[in-house]
Design a protein around this motif. Structure first.
Motif, PDB file in Angstrom:
ATOM      1  N   ALA A 174       0.786  -0.995  -0.191  1.00  0.00           N
ATOM      2  CA  ALA A 174      -0.016   0.061  -0.147  1.00  0.00           C
ATOM      3  C   ALA A 174       0.858   1.347  -0.135  1.00  0.00           C
ATOM      4  N   VAL A 175       2.039   1.210   0.878  1.00  0.00           N
ATOM      5  CA  VAL A 175       2.731   2.358   0.862  1.00  0.00           C
ATOM      6  C   VAL A 175       3.470   2.624  -0.392  1.00  0.00           C
ATOM      7  N   SER A 176       4.036   1.570  -0.980  1.00  0.00           N
ATOM      8  CA  SER A 176       4.516   1.563  -2.356  1.00  0.00           C
ATOM      9  C   SER A 176       3.783   2.056  -3.330  1.00  0.00           C
ATOM     10  N   ALA A 177       2.567   1.596  -3.464  1.00  0.00           N
ATOM     11  CA  ALA A 177       1.491   2.087  -4.506  1.00  0.00           C
ATOM     12  C   ALA A 177       1.225   3.702  -4.303  1.00  0.00           C
ATOM     13  N   VAL A 178       0.934   4.024  -3.114  1.00  0.00           N
ATOM     14  CA  VAL A 178       0.645   5.381  -2.918  1.00  0.00           C
ATOM     15  C   VAL A 178       1.902   6.354  -2.973  1.00  0.00           C
ATOM     16  N   GLY A 179       3.070   5.788  -2.812  1.00  0.00           N
ATOM     17  CA  GLY A 179       4.104   6.351  -2.766  1.00  0.00           C
ATOM     18  C   GLY A 179       5.005   6.235  -4.366  1.00  0.00           C
ATOM     19  N   VAL A 180       4.154   5.586  -5.068  1.00  0.00           N
ATOM     20  CA  VAL A 180       4.516   5.356  -6.664  1.00  0.00           C
ATOM     21  C   VAL A 180       6.113   4.818  -6.662  1.00  0.00           C
ATOM     22  N   THR A 181       6.447   3.947  -5.888  1.00  0.00           N
ATOM     23  CA  THR A 181       7.821   3.797  -6.017  1.00  0.00           C
ATOM     24  C   THR A 181       8.222   2.407  -6.727  1.00  0.00           C
ATOM     25  N   GLY A 182       7.275   1.457  -7.010  1.00  0.00           N
ATOM     26  CA  GLY A 182       7.367   0.275  -7.691  1.00  0.00           C
ATOM     27  C   GLY A 182       7.944  -0.622  -7.052  1.00  0.00           C
TER      28      GLY A 182
END
Length: 286
Positions: A61-69
């Motif tokens: 979830a954090v990766s998706a919202v932070g668009v880190t991939g």
């Protein structure tokens, strides 16, 4: 506006956060990440029907919202349609910004957007003033959805041979991920390697990555002055455009030079495929 939504959902008064736009933005993103992690930890979010470890769900979830991939589980193999849609929504929220969507909802409902909310928008959009903020947000949303729709249509067409009717679903989710520079691959991760030599697939991906990367301010400046020439662009736009060009060109040349004869990467490809692969890699890396 966002303060009111959070208050209604949680029953907690976020008055103290409204006095500082940075706190409100941080709290908004944290709240969306929390809701996303809870949804992704549900059994319905996985293909196996088994709940995902909450740490992995939170990371995703954090990766998706932070668009880190970054991903700790395979997006295609692990998550169900529900889970992938949740990730897609989180990417869209993170890519455009929570306040952007809050403003869109308020505008659709005909609600007045107050001074404090405009101040938060100003900070979120990186603008020097609050004049015309709502119009700018609506223009950004329309532009984003238009690009993602076109990109989704191209992806769906290109993936139909491999995925059939499901290509429509995967194509549009992938368009969201690509345009937001999120790095998530929603279809089988082996497929992109099968698309080597397909210039339409490559150009579709690269154009969305580059357009999103240079930013809305630059894009709108270019659209406004494209007939008058680059001399009329703002200094900010010129720096971003020239910087993007040289980053793409230098990395493209270096990748071709370093990997030309490497049999583990591009060594056995045709010249046309080597050029395509180097261009895609330079755009994705940038």
């Amino acid at each position: 506006m966002m303060r009111q939504y959070l208050t209604r959902l949680t029953g907690y008064k976020f008055q103290q956060f409204s006095d500082n736009p940075y706190r409100l933005m941080a709290m908004s993103f944290a709240f969306v990440m929390l809701i996303g992690s809870i949804l992704l930890s549900l059994p319905i979010a996985t293909k196996s029907g088994i709940s995902t470890n909450y740490t992995d769900a939170l990371f995703t979830a954090v990766s998706a919202v932070g668009v880190t991939g970054l991903a700790v589980v395979d997006t295609y193999e692990h998550w169900s349609v529900f889970g992938q849609v949740v990730i897609g929504i989180l990417i869209q929220l993170g890519g455009l910004g929570i306040m952007t969507f809050s403003t869109l909802i308020a505008a659709v409902l005909g609600r007045r957007i107050g001074l404090r909310d405009r101040l938060v928008l100003q900070e979120a959009m990186g603008q020097s003033g609050m004049h015309g903020m709502v119009k700018l947000v609506l223009r950004i949303v329309k532009f984003t959805f238009a690009i993602e729709f076109i990109g989704g249509v191209v992806y769906s067409y290109q993936l139909y041979e491999y995925l059939g009717v499901a290509s429509v679903y995967y194509g549009f989710l992938q368009a969201i991920s690509t345009f937001c520079n999120a790095g998530f691959v929603f279809f089988d991760s082996s497929l992109p390697y099968m698309m080597v030599g397909n210039w339409l697939f490559t150009l579709n991906s690269c154009i969305m990555i580059i357009v999103s990367g240079v930013g809305f301010t630059v894009i709108f400046d270019v659209l406004k002055n494209y007939r008058r020439g680059m001399v009329y662009l703002t200094l900010h736009s010129k720096v971003i455009l020239w910087g993007t060009f040289w980053l793409l060109f230098i990395s493209f040349v270096m990748i071709l030079f370093l990997e030309w004869n490497n049999v583990a990467t591009m060594g056995e490809m045709t010249i046309n495929n080597k050029i395509e692969a180097a261009f895609f890699q330079s755009a994705a890396s940038r």
